[in-house]
Motif scaffolding. Sequence first.
Motif, PDB file in Angstrom:
ATOM      1  N   ARG A   5       0.740  -1.093   0.181  1.00  0.00           N
ATOM      2  CA  ARG A   5       0.000  -0.081  -0.005  1.00  0.00           C
ATOM      3  C   ARG A   5       0.962   1.411   0.069  1.00  0.00           C
ATOM      4  O   ARG A   5       0.537   2.182  -0.471  1.00  0.00           O
ATOM      5  N   GLN A   8       1.681   2.112  -3.361  1.00  0.00           N
ATOM      6  CA  GLN A   8       0.634   2.121  -4.456  1.00  0.00           C
ATOM      7  C   GLN A   8       0.592   3.501  -5.159  1.00  0.00           C
ATOM      8  O   GLN A   8       0.411   3.701  -6.361  1.00  0.00           O
ATOM      9  N   TRP A   9       0.648   4.706  -4.233  1.00  0.00           N
ATOM     10  CA  TRP A   9       0.078   6.052  -4.787  1.00  0.00           C
ATOM     11  C   TRP A   9       1.400   6.924  -4.506  1.00  0.00           C
ATOM     12  O   TRP A   9       1.505   7.148  -3.379  1.00  0.00           O
ATOM     13  N   HIS A  16       0.343   6.826 -10.838  1.00  0.00           N
ATOM     14  CA  HIS A  16      -0.847   6.318 -10.330  1.00  0.00           C
ATOM     15  C   HIS A  16      -1.318   5.317 -11.610  1.00  0.00           C
ATOM     16  O   HIS A  16      -1.761   4.157 -11.326  1.00  0.00           O
ATOM     17  N   ILE A  20      -1.492   1.154 -11.553  1.00  0.00           N
ATOM     18  CA  ILE A  20      -2.900   0.373 -11.647  1.00  0.00           C
ATOM     19  C   ILE A  20      -2.776  -0.558 -12.831  1.00  0.00           C
ATOM     20  O   ILE A  20      -3.237  -1.879 -12.647  1.00  0.00           O
ATOM     21  N   SER A  71     -10.000  10.240 -11.333  1.00  0.00           N
ATOM     22  CA  SER A  71      -9.164  10.016  -9.853  1.00  0.00           C
ATOM     23  C   SER A  71     -10.042   9.088  -8.958  1.00  0.00           C
ATOM     24  O   SER A  71      -9.745   8.068  -8.461  1.00  0.00           O
ATOM     25  N   ARG A  72     -11.229   9.262  -8.705  1.00  0.00           N
ATOM     26  CA  ARG A  72     -12.235   8.590  -7.944  1.00  0.00           C
ATOM     27  C   ARG A  72     -12.387   7.371  -8.531  1.00  0.00           C
ATOM     28  O   ARG A  72     -12.593   6.302  -7.757  1.00  0.00           O
ATOM     29  N   SER A  75      -9.531   5.106  -7.766  1.00  0.00           N
ATOM     30  CA  SER A  75      -9.491   4.511  -6.461  1.00  0.00           C
ATOM     31  C   SER A  75     -10.413   3.357  -6.622  1.00  0.00           C
ATOM     32  O   SER A  75     -10.109   2.282  -5.707  1.00  0.00           O
ATOM     33  N   MET A  78      -8.822   0.419  -7.970  1.00  0.00           N
ATOM     34  CA  MET A  78      -7.773  -0.289  -7.242  1.00  0.00           C
ATOM     35  C   MET A  78      -8.344  -1.025  -6.236  1.00  0.00           C
ATOM     36  O   MET A  78      -7.782  -2.329  -5.716  1.00  0.00           O
ATOM     37  N   SER A  79      -9.337  -0.505  -5.750  1.00  0.00           N
ATOM     38  CA  SER A  79     -10.020  -1.217  -4.400  1.00  0.00           C
ATOM     39  C   SER A  79     -10.579  -2.807  -4.891  1.00  0.00           C
ATOM     40  O   SER A  79     -10.575  -3.769  -4.162  1.00  0.00           O
ATOM     41  N   HIS A 116     -16.520  -0.769 -13.947  1.00  0.00           N
ATOM     42  CA  HIS A 116     -15.361  -0.131 -14.007  1.00  0.00           C
ATOM     43  C   HIS A 116     -14.945  -0.004 -15.560  1.00  0.00           C
ATOM     44  O   HIS A 116     -14.884   1.274 -16.236  1.00  0.00           O
ATOM     45  N   SER A 206     -17.777   6.747  -3.976  1.00  0.00           N
ATOM     46  CA  SER A 206     -17.490   7.230  -2.356  1.00  0.00           C
ATOM     47  C   SER A 206     -18.411   8.434  -2.172  1.00  0.00           C
ATOM     48  O   SER A 206     -18.794   8.783  -0.881  1.00  0.00           O
TER      49      SER A 206
END
Length: 571
Positions: A5, A8-9, A16, A20, A71-72, A75, A78-79, A116, A206
């Motif tokens: 982690r 990762q960023w 980024h 990914i 960007s969101r 995320s 990646m999750s 996605h 989110s």
Amino acid sequence: MMPSRSSQWEDTPETHLRQIIECLSSLIDLSKSVKVFAVKWQPIRAKLEELRSVLASMEEGGGVQGNPAFSRLMSAVMSSVTEGFDLVRRCVDLSYSGKLLMQSDLDIILAKFDLHSRSLSGMRAAGVVAPGCAIVVPRPASGACKEEMRFYVRDLLGRLKIGDAEMRRQALVSLRETISENEKYVRIVVEVGGVVSVLVGFLDLSDREVQEEAAKVVSLIAGFDSFKSVLIGAGVVSALIMVLECGSFVGKEASLACLAKLTENSDNAWSVSAHGGVIALMKICSSAESDPRLIHPACGVLKNLVGVHEIKSFMIEGGVIQMFISLLRSRDDNVRIGAMEILQAMASGDERTRQLIINGGGIRSLMRILDPSTTVSSRSREVVLVAVEKLCFSSATSIKTLIGHRFLDFLLYFLQRGEVPVQELALKVSAKLCAASEEANKAMGVAGFMPEFVGFLDSKSSEVRATAAEALSIMVLVPKSRKRFIQEDHHVSTLLRVLDLDDGNSGIKQSLISTLLAITRSSVGRRKVINSGYMKSIEKLAEGEVQDAKRLTRKLSTNRLRTMLSGIWYS
């Protein structure tokens, strides 16, 4: 198996994106080593490769990754990739807890990667536009042509794809208001490619406000039968269930409303079950922390699902019967109603489930709600009366238990003092009860139900009069009840007066004549009918071919002739 982690960023959006893509490549390679669930992993791997391809093309084009929405979404990707690595590990190590659960988890991750991929493809097609430079197209006036409406929807789609959180929220509000005001927009929204996919994608974000507004719009679309399949095909079920598990109150509320509409079609029940929806809904109903405003609609969705035998069996094994019986003790009126309705649905046509509910204390809990001393709504009274009939009237043992819990006292109370809807329903239930059980029939005669039935014969409603007449025709079959009826002159005269006046309902006449046939079995009953002054009315009915009226006329005429001859003989 994947970068830590902390690594990762790092510095830039470009870095980024590169990381990914590398993680996706690593996950694809590792998935090839999985030997179990190979059929499930094949479409997942294809979707991962599709994702990697889209991201690689975006990396080459540059610029998109500076967008906040991108960007969101990265995320979220990646999750999902992290979750994918965990699933690979469990499949390789054979450390999963059960095959069915693992298959469900793999279905869910496939849906996430598909979501996605479609969202990324939409961004790539839209290009990069600075949110501050967007031109807001005004909503077309009422009666505008379809092309104007399409142009407006396409503009909203553009803002949804490339706008920041506030622009997206405003676009969603505009879309919801537009659909609400003009149903013609719904078809256009569905027909404009990409709108539904974007809406479903927003359910996985989110940003709570965007998620909530998207859920409201999706729920509106789900209200149209012809578009439900479009939502299902876009993966809306898994997205809605994710909102149930971790969304806001407003988001959960809208998601439950949407699921309720979708599951009106039992074919969609399997989709909800496959994505873990049954467990999520049961958790809402069982948690002490759940808002009562969510429990009632959650019960409604589960009620739709129990029509599938396998899902109902799974729920029963999970202990839902006791859970719903405990909800009957809730202080919230809607929660109690939701619990009663689903218990009734579960017991429909299923003797085993009906017994589980009764043996689990269902009757006792229902009687607490029916008790006039408790403070509940009229709607609760109505639902509990229907539930009692469906659950208990098919079994002599259950009826005996009902009587032991003062059901007749409560029923008589609402016949005498209940609000009109409750009173009329209590009358219907009373009629069905005396027909269902001879023991109940006898007990109702002793308790004083007949005078109430006689009173309802003067109702303005023909349906109420018919129900009361039918109930009386059944009750007088019991000798003691028949004797009580005859002893009251008012009962006999009311019966004959209503028979004489009621010209519109043959069912009422038939029930009243059946009652008269029963009471004329006794000499006292025959004498009261003969001396009532209504013999001509009865004879007229016989001439009109009313069923059983001829039998009654012959019976009474024979008796009257005997009386006359007896008078002549002894004169």
